[in-house]
Design a protein around this motif. Structure first.
Motif, mmCIF file in Angstrom:
data_model
loop_
_atom_site.group_PDB
_atom_site.id
_atom_site.type_symbol
_atom_site.label_atom_id
_atom_site.label_comp_id
_atom_site.label_asym_id
_atom_site.label_seq_id
_atom_site.Cartn_x
_atom_site.Cartn_y
_atom_site.Cartn_z
ATOM 1 N N UNK A 90 -0.888 17.493 7.231
ATOM 2 C CA UNK A 90 0.446 17.210 6.701
ATOM 3 C C UNK A 90 1.516 17.769 7.635
ATOM 4 N N UNK A 91 1.275 18.978 8.156
ATOM 5 C CA UNK A 91 2.234 19.576 9.083
ATOM 6 C C UNK A 91 2.372 18.741 10.355
ATOM 7 N N UNK A 92 1.262 18.204 10.822
ATOM 8 C CA UNK A 92 1.296 17.345 12.008
ATOM 9 C C UNK A 92 2.212 16.143 11.784
ATOM 10 N N UNK A 93 2.035 15.469 10.641
ATOM 11 C CA UNK A 93 2.862 14.291 10.384
ATOM 12 C C UNK A 93 4.307 14.665 10.061
ATOM 13 N N UNK A 94 4.512 15.824 9.467
ATOM 14 C CA UNK A 94 5.881 16.292 9.243
ATOM 15 C C UNK A 94 6.593 16.486 10.576
ATOM 16 N N UNK A 147 15.283 5.677 8.990
ATOM 17 C CA UNK A 147 15.153 5.975 7.555
ATOM 18 C C UNK A 147 13.684 6.158 7.165
ATOM 19 N N UNK A 148 12.824 5.326 7.724
ATOM 20 C CA UNK A 148 11.398 5.433 7.398
ATOM 21 C C UNK A 148 10.808 6.740 7.921
ATOM 22 N N UNK A 149 11.208 7.130 9.127
ATOM 23 C CA UNK A 149 10.755 8.427 9.651
ATOM 24 C C UNK A 149 11.234 9.563 8.752
ATOM 25 N N UNK A 171 0.832 -1.206 0.000
ATOM 26 C CA UNK A 171 0.000 0.000 0.000
ATOM 27 C C UNK A 171 0.865 1.254 0.000
ATOM 28 N N UNK A 172 1.887 1.280 0.858
ATOM 29 C CA UNK A 172 2.741 2.465 0.958
ATOM 30 C C UNK A 172 3.513 2.712 -0.326
ATOM 31 N N UNK A 173 3.992 1.654 -0.951
ATOM 32 C CA UNK A 173 4.742 1.830 -2.206
ATOM 33 C C UNK A 173 3.842 2.380 -3.308
ATOM 34 N N UNK A 174 2.624 1.865 -3.412
ATOM 35 C CA UNK A 174 1.694 2.371 -4.420
ATOM 36 C C UNK A 174 1.370 3.835 -4.154
ATOM 37 N N UNK A 175 1.075 4.159 -2.916
ATOM 38 C CA UNK A 175 0.722 5.529 -2.559
ATOM 39 C C UNK A 175 1.893 6.477 -2.787
ATOM 40 N N UNK A 176 3.074 6.031 -2.400
ATOM 41 C CA UNK A 176 4.263 6.877 -2.554
ATOM 42 C C UNK A 176 4.553 7.145 -4.023
ATOM 43 N N UNK A 217 1.764 9.696 7.169
ATOM 44 C CA UNK A 217 1.250 9.001 8.352
ATOM 45 C C UNK A 217 1.535 7.506 8.255
ATOM 46 N N UNK A 218 1.397 6.945 7.056
ATOM 47 C CA UNK A 218 1.632 5.514 6.887
ATOM 48 C C UNK A 218 3.060 5.116 7.195
ATOM 49 N N UNK A 219 4.032 5.854 6.648
ATOM 50 C CA UNK A 219 5.438 5.548 6.917
ATOM 51 C C UNK A 219 5.772 5.768 8.391
ATOM 52 N N UNK A 220 5.255 6.839 8.974
ATOM 53 C CA UNK A 220 5.550 7.127 10.379
ATOM 54 C C UNK A 220 5.005 6.034 11.286
ATOM 55 N N UNK A 221 3.770 5.650 11.073
ATOM 56 C CA UNK A 221 3.147 4.666 11.950
ATOM 57 C C UNK A 221 3.677 3.257 11.709
ATOM 58 N N UNK A 222 4.023 2.950 10.456
ATOM 59 C CA UNK A 222 4.647 1.657 10.190
ATOM 60 C C UNK A 222 5.968 1.574 10.954
ATOM 61 N N UNK A 223 6.777 2.632 10.866
ATOM 62 C CA UNK A 223 8.063 2.647 11.560
ATOM 63 C C UNK A 223 7.878 2.511 13.063
ATOM 64 N N UNK A 224 6.899 3.221 13.597
ATOM 65 C CA UNK A 224 6.675 3.219 15.050
ATOM 66 C C UNK A 224 6.166 1.862 15.538
#
Length: 301
Positions: free
Chosen positions: A162-166, A120-122, A63-68, A86-93
Motif C-alpha cells: 500500500x505504501x508503494x502505491x501511495x 485526479x485519478x492519481x 471493476x474499480x468502482x466495485x472495489x472502491x 494500484x488499479x487507479x494509478x495504472x489506469x491513469x498511467x
C-alpha cells in the motif's frame, strides 16, 4: 513508473460471480464478515492478468468502482486498498496520461483535459492508499510529515504494498501538478514514503520499488543520476531480466534527461526485445510506450 503489477485485472463474468455469491451469503452472514469476504474475493480477482489491452480498459472502470465502493466500507483491508490504489494509478498511467502525451503535439486542449483527469485519478489512488495506512497505523500521515527522522512512522511488512502505491501515485500526481506549488512541495514526503518502504522491503514487487526509487532519485532536486541508474539496474535484475519497465524508465529519466540519444534508443530497443512474446498486460503497455518513444525520438532530442 511501475510496470509489473496487473493493470486490470479480471473479466466481468468473475465480478458478477462475486456479486452473486455476496448476495447469496448476505442472508446468513453478519454484514462485516460479508464485506470482508467480498473484499478478499475482489482482491483475489485483482491478481488475475488480462492479456487483451482493449478488454482490460473496458472492464477496468466497473471493476474499480466495485472495489472502491467495498473499500470505503472496509478501509483497513490492506490487500483491497493495494488493489484499488494500484488499479487507479495504472489506469491513469496506461490509459489516460499516456494518451495525453500522444496528443500533446496535435491537440493541446484534449491533452490538457486528459492530464487533468489523470491527475485526479492519481490523487484518488493516493487518498485511498493513505487512508488505509492511517487506518492500520493511526497518525501515519502526521508522523510522515514530521521533520525529525526519529518521529517518522515505521512500516510493517503487510503495509509495504500500500505504501508503494501511495508513493507511486503521489509522485505521478506531483508530476502533473507543476503549476501547483503546494503539490510540488510534497515531493520530499512522497520520496520519504518510498524510502520507508524501501528500508522495510527493498525487493518488493520484484523490482517495482527499486524502479520507483530510481524515478524519485532522478526527479528530486539534487538527485544523483548515477544513483538513479543503479536503482533501475537493480530493478531490472530483481525482475529476472523479464520486465521492460525499468529499461523504459531508465531511458526516460536518465538517457533522455542527459540528451544521450544513442543510450536512449539502445535502452528502448532492449525493452522491446525483453517484452517480445510476453502477453502479460504490463509488458504490452511498456512495449507500446517503448515503441512510441522510439518513434518520437526526433521530437525528443
Amino acid at each position: 513508473m511501475p510496470a509489473r503489477k496487473p493493470l486490470i485485472l479480471s473479466a466481468l463474468g468473475r465480478l458478477f460471480t462475486v456479486a452473486m455469491v455476496a448476495s447469496l451469503l448476505s442472508a446468513c452472514m453478519p454484514r462485516q464478515l460479508l464485506v470482508n469476504s467480498a473484499a478478499d474475493a475482489l482482491t483475489a480477482q485483482g491478481q488475475a492478468e488480462e492479456e487483451d489491452i482493449g478488454l482490460a480498459r473496458e472492464a477496468s472502470a466497473f471493476y474499480l468502482k466495485v472495489s472502491e465502493s467495498l473499500l470505503r466500507q472496509t478501509p483497513g483491508h490492506l490487500p483491497l486498498a493495494e488493489t484499488v490504489a494500484s488499479g487507479f494509478t495504472q489506469y491513469a498511467y496506461a490509459f489516460v496520461a499516456f494518451e495525453a502525451e500522444r496528443l500533446a503535439n496535435t491537440d493541446v486542449k484534449a491533452a490538457q483535459q486528459l492530464n487533468e483527469r489523470a491527475r485526479r485519478l492519481y490523487g484518488r489512488a493516493h487518498r485511498h492508499a493513505m487512508a488505509a495506512l492511517n487506518q492500520t497505523s493511526p497518525g501515519f500521515a502526521a508522523a510522515l510529515a514530521q521533520p525529525q527522522a526519529a518521529l517518522w512512522p515505521k512500516l510493517r511488512d503487510e503495509q509495504v504494498g500500500v505504501a508503494y502505491w501511495a508513493a507511486a501515485s503521489w509522485g505521478a500526481y506531483i508530476a502533473l501538478s507543476k503549476d501547483d506549488p503546494d503539490a510540488v512541495a510534497d515531493l520530499p514526503l512522497a520520496v520519504r514514503l518510498a524510502e520507508l518502504a524501501w528500508r522495510t522491503s527493498p525487493q518488493h514487487g520484484q523490482g517495482d520499488l527499486a524502479s520507483l526509487m530510481g524515478s524519485f532519485e532522478a526527479a528530486r532536486p539534487g538527485g544523483s543520476s548515477a544513483k538513479a541508474a543503479a536503482f533501475f539496474d537493480q530493478a531490472f535484475a530483481l525482475s529476472g531480466g523479464k520486465s521492460p519497465g525499468p529499461l523504459v524508465a531508465k531511458a526516460e529519466a536518465i538517457a533522455q534527461a542527459a540528451g544521450d540519444r544513442p543510450a536512449f534508443e539502445a535502452l528502448l530497443k532492449q525493452a522491446l526485445a525483453v517484452s517480445a512474446g510476453r502477453t502479460d498486460l504490463s509488458s504490452q503497455i511498456m512495449r507500446q510506450r517503448a515503441q512510441w518513444l522510439l518513434d518520437s525520438a526526433d521530437d525528443l532530442f
